[in-house]
Design a protein around this motif. Sequence first.
Motif, mmCIF file in Angstrom:
data_model
loop_
_atom_site.group_PDB
_atom_site.id
_atom_site.type_symbol
_atom_site.label_atom_id
_atom_site.label_comp_id
_atom_site.label_asym_id
_atom_site.label_seq_id
_atom_site.Cartn_x
_atom_site.Cartn_y
_atom_site.Cartn_z
ATOM 1 N N TRP A 1 63.892 88.170 63.193
ATOM 2 C CA TRP A 1 64.846 87.305 62.498
ATOM 3 C C TRP A 1 66.054 86.978 63.364
ATOM 4 C CZ3 TRP A 1 62.318 84.786 59.179
ATOM 5 C CH2 TRP A 1 61.234 85.372 58.544
ATOM 6 N N GLY A 2 66.437 87.873 64.270
ATOM 7 C CA GLY A 2 67.484 87.542 65.244
ATOM 8 C C GLY A 2 67.048 86.375 66.116
ATOM 9 N N ALA A 3 65.768 86.380 66.514
ATOM 10 C CA ALA A 3 65.241 85.313 67.358
ATOM 11 C C ALA A 3 65.173 83.981 66.613
ATOM 12 C CB ALA A 3 63.854 85.702 67.871
ATOM 13 N N LEU A 4 64.665 84.010 65.391
ATOM 14 C CA LEU A 4 64.555 82.759 64.637
ATOM 15 C C LEU A 4 65.934 82.174 64.338
ATOM 16 C CD1 LEU A 4 62.692 80.691 63.301
ATOM 17 C CD2 LEU A 4 62.901 82.015 61.187
ATOM 18 N N LEU A 5 66.842 83.015 63.871
ATOM 19 C CA LEU A 5 68.205 82.533 63.603
ATOM 20 C C LEU A 5 68.898 82.107 64.896
ATOM 21 C CD1 LEU A 5 69.311 85.111 60.888
ATOM 22 C CD2 LEU A 5 68.705 82.693 60.550
ATOM 23 N N LEU B 1 62.253 77.573 69.088
ATOM 24 C CA LEU B 1 62.059 77.499 67.640
ATOM 25 C C LEU B 1 60.574 77.634 67.282
ATOM 26 C CD1 LEU B 1 63.413 77.138 64.876
ATOM 27 C CD2 LEU B 1 63.079 74.668 65.158
ATOM 28 N N LEU B 2 59.707 77.003 68.048
ATOM 29 C CA LEU B 2 58.269 77.120 67.805
ATOM 30 C C LEU B 2 57.784 78.553 68.033
ATOM 31 C CD1 LEU B 2 57.020 73.804 69.452
ATOM 32 C CD2 LEU B 2 57.111 74.333 67.006
ATOM 33 N N TRP B 3 58.173 79.152 69.160
ATOM 34 C CA TRP B 3 57.769 80.523 69.503
ATOM 35 C C TRP B 3 58.274 81.510 68.458
ATOM 36 C CZ3 TRP B 3 54.972 83.470 72.870
ATOM 37 C CH2 TRP B 3 55.368 84.793 73.084
ATOM 38 N N ASN B 4 59.553 81.424 68.149
ATOM 39 C CA ASN B 4 60.149 82.373 67.212
ATOM 40 C C ASN B 4 59.739 82.085 65.767
ATOM 41 O OD1 ASN B 4 61.443 83.939 69.198
ATOM 42 N ND2 ASN B 4 63.014 82.367 69.382
ATOM 43 N N GLY B 5 59.478 80.823 65.453
ATOM 44 C CA GLY B 5 58.952 80.494 64.136
ATOM 45 C C GLY B 5 57.574 81.094 63.922
ATOM 46 N N PHE B 6 56.760 81.094 64.972
ATOM 47 C CA PHE B 6 55.440 81.708 64.874
ATOM 48 C C PHE B 6 55.574 83.217 64.688
ATOM 49 C CE2 PHE B 6 51.454 83.370 66.800
ATOM 50 C CZ PHE B 6 50.574 82.852 65.860
ATOM 51 N N GLY B 7 56.529 83.831 65.388
ATOM 52 C CA GLY B 7 56.771 85.264 65.195
ATOM 53 C C GLY B 7 57.193 85.578 63.772
ATOM 54 N N THR C 1 59.477 90.656 75.070
ATOM 55 C CA THR C 1 60.773 91.119 75.571
ATOM 56 C C THR C 1 61.288 90.197 76.669
ATOM 57 O OG1 THR C 1 60.175 93.386 74.987
ATOM 58 C CG2 THR C 1 62.026 93.114 76.498
ATOM 59 N N ALA C 2 60.399 89.740 77.545
ATOM 60 C CA ALA C 2 60.808 88.821 78.615
ATOM 61 C C ALA C 2 61.309 87.494 78.046
ATOM 62 C CB ALA C 2 59.651 88.588 79.583
ATOM 63 N N VAL C 3 60.620 86.961 77.039
ATOM 64 C CA VAL C 3 61.066 85.709 76.415
ATOM 65 C C VAL C 3 62.420 85.921 75.740
ATOM 66 C CG1 VAL C 3 60.574 84.032 74.575
ATOM 67 C CG2 VAL C 3 58.755 84.732 76.152
ATOM 68 N N ALA C 4 62.580 87.043 75.046
ATOM 69 C CA ALA C 4 63.860 87.344 74.389
ATOM 70 C C ALA C 4 64.986 87.447 75.424
ATOM 71 C CB ALA C 4 63.760 88.630 73.578
ATOM 72 N N ALA C 5 64.705 88.088 76.556
ATOM 73 C CA ALA C 5 65.715 88.216 77.618
ATOM 74 C C ALA C 5 66.071 86.849 78.192
ATOM 75 C CB ALA C 5 65.209 89.150 78.720
ATOM 76 N N LEU D 1 72.867 86.328 68.463
ATOM 77 C CA LEU D 1 71.611 86.473 67.734
ATOM 78 C C LEU D 1 70.453 86.750 68.692
ATOM 79 C CD1 LEU D 1 72.265 83.669 65.138
ATOM 80 C CD2 LEU D 1 71.946 86.106 64.611
ATOM 81 N N PHE D 2 70.446 86.081 69.834
ATOM 82 C CA PHE D 2 69.409 86.374 70.833
ATOM 83 C C PHE D 2 69.593 87.778 71.416
ATOM 84 C CE2 PHE D 2 68.694 81.608 71.653
ATOM 85 C CZ PHE D 2 67.537 81.586 70.882
ATOM 86 N N ALA D 3 70.818 88.265 71.510
ATOM 87 C CA ALA D 3 71.052 89.640 71.965
ATOM 88 C C ALA D 3 70.466 90.639 70.966
ATOM 89 C CB ALA D 3 72.545 89.891 72.172
#
Length: 151
Positions: A76-80, A26-32, A131-135, A95-97
Motif C-alpha cells: 500500500w505504500g507503493a500504490l499510494l 502505477l501499473l506495477w504497484n496496482g498489480f501488487g 525490493t530493487a523496483v521499490a529502491a 510513501l516509496f520509502a
Amino acid sequence: MTDDTTPAASGSGTPWHFWVVGILSLLWNGFGAYLFVMGNTQGDAFYRAAGASEAMIAYTHSMPGWMLAPWIAGVWGALLGSIAFLVRSRWAVWLFAVSLVGAAVSAFYQYVIDSILEVEGSNPAMPLIITAVAAFLWWYAGRMAARGVLR
C-alpha cells in the motif's frame, strides 16, 4: 546558467520520463495491490488459479502474523506512492520509502529467516526484484523532488 536536465530548461516543468516512470509504477504497484487483495479475500483458490504450487501455498501459510505488517507497508505504500507521484506530491518520496522498508523486511524474512530458495514452485528472484523496483522508485522520486518536479 541551467543544464538541460532541469525542468526549467525543458520548458514544460516535468520531464517526459517522469510520466513513463509514474505510469509504469502505477501499473506495477496496482498489480501488487490486486494480488494482495485477491490473496487475502480468495486465499488458496486464487493462488491455485494463478498457478501457485501446493508447496508455495503452504509456505505462504507458514509465515508468522507479524509478516503481514511489512507486506501491507510494501504494497500500500507503493500504490499510494505511485498515486502521489503522478499528482506530483512530495509525499511520494516518503510513501516509496515506506514501501522499500516493507519490501526489504519481507525479502530479509524470505531469504534469511525462512528460505524461499527451498520452496518448490517459487520464484526466488522475485523478492529481490520487488525490493530493487521499490529502491529505484524511492530514489527516482527523491531526484524528482530535488529538481522541483514534486511539490
